[in-house]
Each structure stands twice: as structure tokens, then as C-alpha cells.
Design an enzyme around this catalytic site. Structure first.
Site, PDB file in Angstrom:
ATOM      1  N   ARG A   1      -4.607  10.615   4.700  1.00 39.66           N
ATOM      2  CA  ARG A   1      -3.571  11.607   4.922  1.00 39.66           C
ATOM      3  C   ARG A   1      -2.521  11.635   3.804  1.00 39.66           C
ATOM      4  NH1 ARG A   1       0.446  12.831   7.852  1.00 39.66           N
ATOM      5  NH2 ARG A   1       0.131  14.591   9.245  1.00 39.66           N
TER       6      ARG A   1
ATOM      7  N   ASP B   1       4.292   0.013  12.333  1.00 43.49           N
ATOM      8  CA  ASP B   1       3.006  -0.564  11.928  1.00 43.49           C
ATOM      9  C   ASP B   1       2.878  -2.032  12.363  1.00 43.49           C
ATOM     10  OD1 ASP B   1       2.340   1.846  10.875  1.00 43.49           O
ATOM     11  OD2 ASP B   1       2.697   1.295   8.786  1.00 43.49           O
TER      12      ASP B   1
ATOM     13  N   ILE C   1       8.009   6.254  16.955  1.00 40.81           N
ATOM     14  CA  ILE C   1       7.634   6.952  15.718  1.00 40.81           C
ATOM     15  C   ILE C   1       6.414   7.842  15.939  1.00 40.81           C
ATOM     16  CG2 ILE C   1       7.042   6.650  13.259  1.00 40.81           C
ATOM     17  CD1 ILE C   1       9.836   5.558  14.037  1.00 40.81           C
TER      18      ILE C   1
ATOM     19  N   LYS D   1       0.845  -1.201   0.000  1.00 39.76           N
ATOM     20  CA  LYS D   1       0.000   0.000   0.000  1.00 39.76           C
ATOM     21  C   LYS D   1       0.880   1.251   0.000  1.00 39.76           C
ATOM     22  CE  LYS D   1      -1.685   1.503   4.148  1.00 39.76           C
ATOM     23  NZ  LYS D   1      -1.279   2.881   4.446  1.00 39.76           N
ATOM     24  N   ASN D   2       1.889   1.250   0.893  1.00 36.73           N
ATOM     25  CA  ASN D   2       2.671   2.475   1.076  1.00 36.73           C
ATOM     26  C   ASN D   2       3.662   2.726  -0.048  1.00 36.73           C
ATOM     27  OD1 ASN D   2       1.161   2.934   3.298  1.00 36.73           O
ATOM     28  ND2 ASN D   2       2.697   2.238   4.782  1.00 36.73           N
TER      29      ASN D   2
ATOM     30  N   ASP E   1      -4.569  12.809  13.787  1.00 36.64           N
ATOM     31  CA  ASP E   1      -5.369  11.599  13.632  1.00 36.64           C
ATOM     32  C   ASP E   1      -5.178  10.735  14.855  1.00 36.64           C
ATOM     33  OD1 ASP E   1      -2.906  10.506  13.338  1.00 36.64           O
ATOM     34  OD2 ASP E   1      -3.077  10.141  11.203  1.00 36.64           O
TER      35      ASP E   1
HETATM   36  N1  EPU Z   1       6.537  13.920  11.293  1.00 35.87           N
HETATM   37  C1  EPU Z   1       6.711  15.216  11.703  1.00 35.87           C
HETATM   38  N2  EPU Z   1       6.767  16.199  10.737  1.00 35.87           N
HETATM   39  C2  EPU Z   1       6.682  15.900   9.410  1.00 35.87           C
HETATM   40  C3  EPU Z   1       6.501  14.560   8.998  1.00 35.87           C
HETATM   41  C4  EPU Z   1       6.438  13.580   9.968  1.00 35.87           C
HETATM   42  O1  EPU Z   1       6.797  15.506  12.891  1.00 35.87           O
HETATM   43  O2  EPU Z   1       6.749  16.829   8.596  1.00 35.87           O
HETATM   44  C5  EPU Z   1       6.413  12.864  12.321  1.00 35.87           C
HETATM   45  C6  EPU Z   1       5.012  12.236  12.256  1.00 35.87           C
HETATM   46  O3  EPU Z   1       4.098  12.995  13.017  1.00 35.87           O
HETATM   47  C7  EPU Z   1       5.258  10.861  12.833  1.00 35.87           C
HETATM   48  C8  EPU Z   1       6.683  10.546  12.363  1.00 35.87           C
HETATM   49  O4  EPU Z   1       7.286  11.792  12.019  1.00 35.87           O
HETATM   50  O5  EPU Z   1       5.199  10.926  14.217  1.00 35.87           O
HETATM   51  C9  EPU Z   1       6.766   9.589  11.191  1.00 35.87           C
HETATM   52  O6  EPU Z   1       6.113  10.154  10.069  1.00 35.87           O
HETATM   53  P1  EPU Z   1       6.512   9.782   8.578  1.00 35.87           P
HETATM   54  O7  EPU Z   1       6.465  11.040   7.785  1.00 35.87           O
HETATM   55  O8  EPU Z   1       7.773   8.992   8.560  1.00 35.87           O
HETATM   56  O9  EPU Z   1       5.325   8.829   8.159  1.00 35.87           O
HETATM   57  P2  EPU Z   1       4.235   9.031   7.022  1.00 35.87           P
HETATM   58  O10 EPU Z   1       4.893   9.247   5.722  1.00 35.87           O
HETATM   59  O11 EPU Z   1       3.202   9.979   7.469  1.00 35.87           O
HETATM   60  C10 EPU Z   1       4.265   6.468   6.430  1.00 35.87           C
HETATM   61  C11 EPU Z   1       3.226   5.387   6.292  1.00 35.87           C
HETATM   62  C12 EPU Z   1       2.713   4.978   7.661  1.00 35.87           C
HETATM   63  C13 EPU Z   1       3.895   4.529   8.519  1.00 35.87           C
HETATM   64  C14 EPU Z   1       4.953   5.631   8.586  1.00 35.87           C
HETATM   65  C15 EPU Z   1       6.201   5.235   9.352  1.00 35.87           C
HETATM   66  C16 EPU Z   1       2.243   5.885   4.175  1.00 35.87           C
HETATM   67  C17 EPU Z   1       1.045   6.302   3.422  1.00 35.87           C
HETATM   68  N3  EPU Z   1       2.129   5.860   5.495  1.00 35.87           N
HETATM   69  O12 EPU Z   1       3.576   7.576   7.022  1.00 35.87           O
HETATM   70  O13 EPU Z   1       1.862   3.858   7.429  1.00 35.87           O
HETATM   71  O14 EPU Z   1       3.439   4.242   9.823  1.00 35.87           O
HETATM   72  O15 EPU Z   1       5.348   5.998   7.248  1.00 35.87           O
HETATM   73  O16 EPU Z   1       6.811   4.150   8.740  1.00 35.87           O
HETATM   74  O17 EPU Z   1       3.264   5.565   3.604  1.00 35.87           O
HETATM   75  C18 EPU Z   1       0.017   2.435   7.704  1.00 35.87           C
HETATM   76  O18 EPU Z   1       0.322   1.908   6.618  1.00 35.87           O
HETATM   77  O19 EPU Z   1      -0.877   1.941   8.461  1.00 35.87           O
HETATM   78  C19 EPU Z   1       0.698   3.658   8.126  1.00 35.87           C
HETATM   79  C20 EPU Z   1       0.248   4.449   9.089  1.00 35.87           C
END
Ligand code: EPU
Length: 420
Positions: free
Chosen positions: A92, A305, A327, A22-23, A116
Site C-alpha cells: 500500500r 503495530d 487507529i 521499514k516505515n 486490506d
Molecule cells: N486514514 C484515512 N484517510 C487517509 C489516510 C489514513 O482515513 O487519507 C486512516 C487509515 O485508514 C487508518 C488511519 O487513518 O485507519 C491511520 O493511517 P495512517 O495514514 O496514519 O497510516 P499509514 O501511513 O497508512 C503507516 C504505517 C503503518 C502504521 C500506521 C500507523 C507505513 C508504510 N505504514 O501507515 O505500518 O500502522 O502508519 O502508525 O509507514 C506496519 O508497519 O505493519 C504498518 C501497517
């Protein structure tokens, strides 16, 4: 509304295959916006989030046609550079259109995602990185307006935290920027490597994806692509925890075991036996799991996850485990649900303290997010009696054919549609 009704007590046994991640696929769909023409992505899971992303693309002007696990994306020359709130709220990851739309249209309007169930989840790292590339931001009426009046320019960026989404947004922005973009402390997830592979097939020049320094040399245009998505390590990991929690034996095919090395290591510490080939892995669960301590970390650390499924497993361990969630600030809503099933799990700041109990018992629980929902289904498989998992559409967001795959492994689970 959907709910899953699970009868506990079955051992999961047999083989299951997983499709693309998915990601990864969500970002592939966004990346196709970078080049007009017809693209094809294969190994695409039939999940709700992919459907929502296809609606985001439709709003922008691109059309997705699904044929089984293959999707053809027809991207026009002129795009509507915006992602509206009703779609960003549902998913998101819609904010990832920022980088691609800035590259193609020089502007983007994206509704700001709120917090969220995992906490506040800011996007400051995305914004800071794009600002370094010449992007100006303005927030009005809940919509983030981004524009690059002089075009995107390559920049040297050092992330405070290796954010997956920010790394992807900068990759998407950097591939057609003027000059070189260097991302330091980049995320190293396999899905990022896969995105870079897709972008390189489109004609982009990227070095170092999968390491913490990524260098992107901007090119003037890109071409349509045909790409097979990297297998879903989280779906694979979930079925393996299913074997572990039911004392069963499951082989997952069409996966990359190397992408699960930390998770397999912790499953082994919990008493599982495992073996793997190039694209398959088998896990045999113990009679009763042993307690295990670990911390979630960016890849190649233990994936956040996989934290809820692992807590479900350890809730039946023969002792106390401690997990540290590094995380997300607040990924703990599922804990109350698990405790209703008889688990003894306590939150202390970022630590989850799990005192193993002899037996869980089925009851109605709420699937508050994708992985929490999957974890509760797994707990239900090992519980006494029936568990009803409400709001199961969260699970449908991330797992292709979850009910069918678990049934194929001998699980007793059925889907019911209920009136809201
Ligand atoms: N964060 C910040 N500022 C930012 C971006 C992120 O503080 O500008 C923080 C977030 O709040 C969080 C942490 O950094 O606490 C990690 O965020 P990250 O940006 O790495 O994650 P994401 O891109 O929002 C993706 C996956 C998530 C997965 C995370 C970590 C997708 C669509 N989502 O999210 O997947 O948990 O990476 O590996 O790729 C899921 O599949 O169920 C899921 C939640």
C-alpha cells in the site's frame, strides 16, 4: 509459500541488533525521486517491502543497487510517473510516490489501493491536502490520475486525523512547491522526523517535523543525499515483547529507547523490568504477566503495530486486560488465530477483551499481516508444543532476519518453504 515452525517453551535470552525502520526507509526511497543523481541510504533492513519499493522505483525509472544494508539509488532526469496496480496491491505504501512524482513531473498515475486486512483504509486525507496545493484528481479504471497544471503551490492544510502517510505525501509535495506549506495536526512519528532530516540534507527547508505543525518553504531544486535510517522501533519492540512473553531477558542494541517510551511503560505495568542506555534497552520478563489496559494512539501514544504482540503477551496474564484500537477499524483478524491456540480474546467494537489463560497450545495458524504474524510467533514461543505459522512471507515484509534473530536469542524456530 513460507511457513515458520516454532517449538514452544524456550526462554529468549541475549542480545539482538535492529536495522533501520521499514516505515522510514520506504519513504526515503521515494524521496530520492525528488533529485536526479546518485543517493545512498544506509542501515536498510533486508525485507520484502524494501524489495517491492525498489521495484516501484524501477518502474518509475530509478535503479536501486543493494550492498548489504546499504542501497544506492540512481535517479534519472526523466521519470515514468506511475505506480502500477500489481505493485500497489503488494504494498500500500506505494501511494507515497504521489507527492514526489507531482513535485518532479507535475503528474502521477497511481493505482488506487483497495481495502486490506485492517479495514477500508481510505486516502481522502492525502487527496484533500494535495488538492489544497493545486492538484486535480481523476479516477478512471481504478487508477488515480493526479496533475498539477499550474505547478504545486504551498497551502495551509489542517488534517482531520494525523495520518502518517498523508503527512509524508504533503512533505514530499511541499519541498519543491511554490511558497509555504503549513500542515496542522501533522503526524509526529520519529519516521516523519527522519524523512524531514533526509529532505533537509537534500536542501529542503522544513521546520517543526516531529511536532503537530510542520512548515515547509518550497525550494527550486534538491540534491542527491546520503542518509542513515532511524532504527526500527517496531522490530525492537517485538523482540522486547519476546523477552516478556517467555519470561526471558533480551537486550536490543542500535535502537532509540525514547521512541518506545509508551510501550516500555505498558511492559512495566505487565510486570517487566527494563533499563536503557542511549541506544540499547533490556527487558526482563515476569513469571506470568499482569493484566494491563491501554489504547492505541498516534505517536507518542501506544503504537497500533505493537497491539497484536501485546495481546499475545496479555493472553497469558493473570487477569483480564482491555485494549482499545483507535487507529484501524478492523485490525482483529489475528484474534481468531490466537484463540485457536487456547487464548480467550473477545472483540467488542473497537475493544479487545483479553482474559488471561494459564497456557497456550501450539497449532497451525495464519500470519494474516506483518505484526499479526510476529505476534503469533511470539505466542508460539510461549505455547505448549509446536505451532506452524503459515503465510510467513507477511512477516518477511517487515522483519529483517526474524528467524535468525530469534534463534540467536535461544528460540526454537525454523523456516520451511512449502508448495502453494
Ligand atoms: N486514514 C484515512 N484517510 C487517509 C489516510 C489514513 O482515513 O487519507 C486512516 C487509515 O485508514 C487508518 C488511519 O487513518 O485507519 C491511520 O493511517 P495512517 O495514514 O496514519 O497510516 P499509514 O501511513 O497508512 C503507516 C504505517 C503503518 C502504521 C500506521 C500507523 C507505513 C508504510 N505504514 O501507515 O505500518 O500502522 O502508519 O502508525 O509507514 C506496519 O508497519 O505493519 C504498518 C501497517
Amino acid at each position: 509459500m513460507q511457513q515458520f515452525v516454532v517449538a514452544g517453551g524456550a526462554r529468549l535470552e541475549g542480545s539482538v541488533s535492529v536495522l533501520g525502520a521499514k516505515n522510514a526507509v520506504l519513504k526515503h526511497l521515494v524521496a530520492t525521486l525528488l533529485a536526479p543523481g546518485k543517493h545512498q541510504i544506509t542501515n536498510v533492513p533486508g525485507i520484502l517491502d524494501v524489495e517491492i519499493m525498489s521495484q516501484v522505483l524501477a518502474h518509475i525509472g530509478a535503479r536501486c543497487d543493494f550492498d548489504g544494508s546499504s542501497v544506492t539509488i540512481d535517479v534519472p532526469h526523466d521519470l515514468v510517473p506511475e505506480a502500477p496496480i500489481h505493485l500497489v496491491r503488494r504494498m500500500r505504501a506505494s501511494i507515497l510516490v504521489l507527492g514526489a512524482l507531482l513535485a518532479r513531473s507535475g503528474e502521477a498515475r497511481v493505482a488506487l489501493p483497495g481495502g486490506d486486512d485492517f479495514g477500508s483504509r481510505p486516502i481522502d486525507i492525502h487527496v484533500e491536502g494535495l488538492e489544497a496545493m493545486g492538484v486535480e484528481f481523476e479516477l478512471t479504471h481504478g487508477v488515480l490520475h493526479a496533475s498539477a497544471p499550474d505547478g504545486l503551490v504551498g497551502a495551509e492544510v489542517m488534517f482531520e486525523f494525523p495520518s502518517v502517510g498523508a503527512t509524508e505525501n504533503l512533505l514530499l509535495a511541499g519541498v519543491m512547491a511554490k511558497g509555504t506549506t503549513r500542515i496542522g495536526n501533522a503526524a509526529r512519528e520519529p519516521e516523519i522526523e527522519d524523512l524531514a532530516l533526509l529532505l533537509s540534507s537534500m536542501g529542503a527547508s522544513i521546520k517543526g517535523a516531529g511536532t503537530s505543525t510542520i512548515e515547509i518553504e518550497g525550494v527550486s531544486d534538491l540534491s542527491p543525499v546520503s542518509h542513515r535510517a532511524v532504527p526500527d522501533r517496531l522490530a525492537a519492540g517485538t523482540y522486547l515483547v519476546g523477552a516478556a512473553i517467555t519470561g526471558g531477558e533480551v537486550t536490543v542494541h542500535d535502537c532509540v529507547p525514547d521512541h518506545l517510551r509508551m510501550e516500555l511503560r505498558k511492559l512495566a505495568s505487565a510486570g517487566c523490568e527494563w533499563e536503557a542506555g542511549d541506544d540499547w534497552v533490556t527487558v526482563r520478563g515476569p513469571e506470568r504477566p499482569s493484566p494491563v489496559d491501554f489504547a492505541t494512539l498516534p505517536y507518542p501514544g501506544f503504537h497500533t503495530d505493537m497491539h497484536p504482540p501485546m495481546v499475545a503477551l496479555l493472553s497469558r496474564a493473570s487477569g483480564t486486560s482491555v485494549i482499545t484500537e483507535n487507529i484501524y477499524a478492523a485490525r482483529f483478524r489475528y484474534v481468531g488465530e490466537l484463540n485457536r491456540m487456547g487464548a480467550d480474546v473477545q472483540i467488542e467494537g473497537q475493544h479487545v477483551i483479553i482474559r488471561g489463560v494459564d497456557q497456550l497450545s501450539g497449532c497451525p495458524v495464519d500470519a494474516c499481516d506483518i505484526r499479526a504474524g510476529a505476534a503469533l510467533v511470539l505466542a508460539a514461543m510461549a505455547a505448549d508444543g509446536y505451532t506452524t505459522v503459515i503465510n510467513a512471507e507477511h512477516i518477511d515484509r517487515g522483519y529483517d532476519g526474524f528467524v535468525e534473530k530469534l534463534t540467536g536469542l535461544g528460540g526454537e524456530i525454523r523456516r520451511e518453504a512449502i508448495d502453494a
